[in-house]
Write an enzyme that holds these catalytic residues in place. Structure first.
Site, PDB file in Angstrom:
ATOM      1  N   ASP A 107      37.322  38.957  36.494  1.00  0.00           N
ATOM      2  CA  ASP A 107      36.853  38.762  35.512  1.00  0.00           C
ATOM      3  C   ASP A 107      37.192  40.138  34.225  1.00  0.00           C
ATOM      4  O   ASP A 107      37.116  39.699  32.890  1.00  0.00           O
ATOM      5  CB  ASP A 107      35.308  38.902  35.042  1.00  0.00           C
ATOM      6  CG  ASP A 107      34.643  40.126  35.717  1.00  0.00           C
ATOM      7  OD1 ASP A 107      33.258  39.769  36.090  1.00  0.00           O
ATOM      8  OD2 ASP A 107      35.310  41.142  35.427  1.00  0.00           O
ATOM      9  N   HIS A 122      41.443  41.832  44.132  1.00  0.00           N
ATOM     10  CA  HIS A 122      41.549  40.365  44.256  1.00  0.00           C
ATOM     11  C   HIS A 122      42.258  39.732  43.060  1.00  0.00           C
ATOM     12  O   HIS A 122      42.151  38.581  42.691  1.00  0.00           O
ATOM     13  CB  HIS A 122      40.189  39.653  44.209  1.00  0.00           C
ATOM     14  CG  HIS A 122      39.753  39.686  45.757  1.00  0.00           C
ATOM     15  ND1 HIS A 122      38.219  39.927  45.971  1.00  0.00           N
ATOM     16  CD2 HIS A 122      39.864  40.316  46.916  1.00  0.00           C
ATOM     17  CE1 HIS A 122      37.910  40.170  47.241  1.00  0.00           C
ATOM     18  NE2 HIS A 122      38.922  40.635  47.956  1.00  0.00           N
ATOM     19  N   CYS A 130      54.201  33.071  38.436  1.00  0.00           N
ATOM     20  CA  CYS A 130      55.043  31.574  38.753  1.00  0.00           C
ATOM     21  C   CYS A 130      54.656  31.410  40.269  1.00  0.00           C
ATOM     22  O   CYS A 130      54.561  32.214  41.246  1.00  0.00           O
ATOM     23  CB  CYS A 130      56.555  31.760  38.657  1.00  0.00           C
ATOM     24  SG  CYS A 130      57.293  30.155  38.960  1.00  0.00           S
ATOM     25  N   CYS A 151      56.458  28.117  34.083  1.00  0.00           N
ATOM     26  CA  CYS A 151      57.225  29.374  34.061  1.00  0.00           C
ATOM     27  C   CYS A 151      58.250  29.094  33.123  1.00  0.00           C
ATOM     28  O   CYS A 151      59.148  28.185  32.935  1.00  0.00           O
ATOM     29  CB  CYS A 151      57.894  29.423  35.501  1.00  0.00           C
ATOM     30  SG  CYS A 151      59.080  30.868  35.489  1.00  0.00           S
ATOM     31  N   LEU A 218      21.247  43.771  44.888  1.00  0.00           N
ATOM     32  CA  LEU A 218      20.046  43.201  44.771  1.00  0.00           C
ATOM     33  C   LEU A 218      19.238  42.863  46.170  1.00  0.00           C
ATOM     34  O   LEU A 218      18.181  42.912  46.351  1.00  0.00           O
ATOM     35  CB  LEU A 218      20.168  41.949  44.011  1.00  0.00           C
ATOM     36  CG  LEU A 218      18.931  41.230  43.449  1.00  0.00           C
ATOM     37  CD1 LEU A 218      18.249  42.055  42.330  1.00  0.00           C
ATOM     38  CD2 LEU A 218      19.367  39.879  42.838  1.00  0.00           C
ATOM     39  N   ALA A 235      21.776  45.735  39.320  1.00  0.00           N
ATOM     40  CA  ALA A 235      22.764  46.759  38.789  1.00  0.00           C
ATOM     41  C   ALA A 235      22.841  47.210  37.194  1.00  0.00           C
ATOM     42  O   ALA A 235      22.736  48.507  36.989  1.00  0.00           O
ATOM     43  CB  ALA A 235      24.376  46.151  39.178  1.00  0.00           C
TER      44      ALA A 235
HETATM   45  N1  APR Z   1      22.664  43.503  40.418  1.00  0.00           N
HETATM   46  C1  APR Z   1      23.072  43.865  41.838  1.00  0.00           C
HETATM   47  N2  APR Z   1      23.400  42.922  42.708  1.00  0.00           N
HETATM   48  C2  APR Z   1      23.243  41.573  42.609  1.00  0.00           C
HETATM   49  C3  APR Z   1      22.849  41.224  41.425  1.00  0.00           C
HETATM   50  C4  APR Z   1      22.520  41.983  40.299  1.00  0.00           C
HETATM   51  N3  APR Z   1      21.973  41.715  39.082  1.00  0.00           N
HETATM   52  N4  APR Z   1      22.899  39.693  41.588  1.00  0.00           N
HETATM   53  C5  APR Z   1      23.356  39.615  42.702  1.00  0.00           C
HETATM   54  N5  APR Z   1      23.445  40.520  43.334  1.00  0.00           N
HETATM   55  C6  APR Z   1      24.124  40.446  44.807  1.00  0.00           C
HETATM   56  C7  APR Z   1      23.817  39.471  45.609  1.00  0.00           C
HETATM   57  O1  APR Z   1      22.573  40.138  46.163  1.00  0.00           O
HETATM   58  C8  APR Z   1      24.777  39.608  46.650  1.00  0.00           C
HETATM   59  O2  APR Z   1      24.837  40.381  47.528  1.00  0.00           O
HETATM   60  O3  APR Z   1      25.541  40.531  44.372  1.00  0.00           O
HETATM   61  C9  APR Z   1      26.169  40.210  45.613  1.00  0.00           C
HETATM   62  C10 APR Z   1      27.114  39.191  45.336  1.00  0.00           C
HETATM   63  O4  APR Z   1      27.818  38.790  46.487  1.00  0.00           O
HETATM   64  P1  APR Z   1      28.914  37.767  46.427  1.00  0.00           P
HETATM   65  O5  APR Z   1      28.389  36.595  45.606  1.00  0.00           O
HETATM   66  O6  APR Z   1      29.337  37.424  47.845  1.00  0.00           O
HETATM   67  O7  APR Z   1      30.092  38.401  45.590  1.00  0.00           O
HETATM   68  P2  APR Z   1      31.091  39.351  46.176  1.00  0.00           P
HETATM   69  O8  APR Z   1      30.543  40.033  47.209  1.00  0.00           O
HETATM   70  O9  APR Z   1      31.794  39.711  45.039  1.00  0.00           O
HETATM   71  O10 APR Z   1      32.216  38.478  46.897  1.00  0.00           O
HETATM   72  C11 APR Z   1      33.330  39.119  47.454  1.00  0.00           C
HETATM   73  O11 APR Z   1      34.338  36.927  48.192  1.00  0.00           O
HETATM   74  O12 APR Z   1      34.726  34.626  47.604  1.00  0.00           O
HETATM   75  C12 APR Z   1      35.166  36.020  47.686  1.00  0.00           C
HETATM   76  O13 APR Z   1      36.917  36.341  46.126  1.00  0.00           O
HETATM   77  C13 APR Z   1      35.608  36.398  46.392  1.00  0.00           C
HETATM   78  O14 APR Z   1      35.790  38.491  45.172  1.00  0.00           O
HETATM   79  C14 APR Z   1      35.047  37.713  45.807  1.00  0.00           C
HETATM   80  C15 APR Z   1      34.443  38.003  47.243  1.00  0.00           C
END
Ligand code: APR
Length: 244
Positions: A107, A122, A130, A151, A218, A235
């Site tokens: 993002d 990622h 392309c 492209c 969390l 966070a």
């Molecule tokens: N503050 C802190 N942690 C949080 C909050 C918050 N406000 N809200 C949610 N979380 C935590 C959740 O408890 C969870 O453990 O953030 C984590 C998000 O986990 P995922 O959804 O699995 O995201 P992520 O770990 O970034 O996934 C890794 O997986 O699918 C692929 O490419 C995708 O980059 C991604 C990768």
């Protein structure tokens, strides 16, 4: 050990080489969904299928129609206090020190908050490349799915420069991440479920390098073996306190 009540600053400024690994949880307070857990993106419809490298090969338009509108959604949100605290921590760095954010997020909110040393393990939704030739990836914020971008060199469809399921992370990002981990003395993972490799293994490299390894999330991590301490909570609340 989970220490949720006492949130004394980590003393970030006394470490020479800080590495912070972030996941979707760090952008949650900006209004973006996580991938897993309640309301997670992967729990909705065909999202996983449309984020797969195999779908990119078989039905690229389905992948583009999924990803491109995200650009507009993300442009409408702003970095939150977790992002801005990390940017402030990097801005305080002195000579001979480093502060590297390795993010799994696509993002670009860390860069919008002001972090300079960001490794996008990622890739980035705001870059295109392309699908057919070796046109170098370039910044691209186009979100219109009615006119899928092509492209300029070979007219093949362009795709977001992100790592889809089944694809390898960008070689440069993987290389730079592992180089940063080899010298870090403080490693903090924030807002990630720790389920996706290679990012899930980064703490092992940091621990091997002798870094203090801290987990901020969390929810607790299923396997927190390599972390010395963990802080459970949001966070956007914990990071300003810990990195202040
Ligand atoms: N503050 C802190 N942690 C949080 C909050 C918050 N406000 N809200 C949610 N979380 C935590 C959740 O408890 C969870 O453990 O953030 C984590 C998000 O986990 P995922 O959804 O699995 O995201 P992520 O770990 O970034 O996934 C890794 O997986 O699918 C692929 O490419 C995708 O980059 C991604 C990768």
């Amino acid at each position: 050990m989970y220490d949720r009540s006492v949130t004394t600053p980590l003393g970030v400024d006394r470490y020479r080489h800080v590495v912070v690994l972030t996941g979707a949880g760090v952008s949650r307070a900006s209004g973006l969904p996580t991938y897993r857990g309640e309301g997670g993106l992967w729990t909705q419809g065909d999202t996983v299928r449309n984020s797969d490298g195999a779908t990119m090969a078989a039905d690229p338009e389905a992948v583009l129609r999924f990803f491109l509108p995200w650009r507009r959604q993300i442009q409408a949100v702003a970095p939150n206090p977790a992002h801005t605290a990390l940017a402030a921590a990097e801005a305080r760095r002195g000579p001979g020190t480093s502060f590297t954010v390795i993010t799994q997020n696509i993002d670009r909110l860390h860069q919008r908050a002001g972090n300079q040393d960001v490794i996008e393990i990622h890739g980035s939704l705001f870059r295109s490349r392309c699908t057919a030739c070796d046109l170098p990836a370039f910044d691209d914020d186009r979100a219109d799915v009615e006119l899928l971008p092509r492209c300029e060199r070979c007219q093949a469809l362009l795709r977001p420069d992100v790592t889809l399921f089944g694809e390898m992370p960008p070689a440069r990002a993987d290389h730079d991440a592992k180089r940063a981990l080899r010298t870090c003395d403080l490693f903090v993972a924030i807002g990630t479920s720790g389920l996706v490799w290679p990012a899930a293994g980064f703490v092992r490299g940091a621990a091997y390098a002798g870094a203090r390894c801290v987990y901020v999330n969390l929810d607790p991590l299923d396997d927190a073996t390599d972390f010395r301490e963990s802080f459970l909570g949001k966070a956007e609340e914990l990071v300003p306190a810990l990195f202040g």
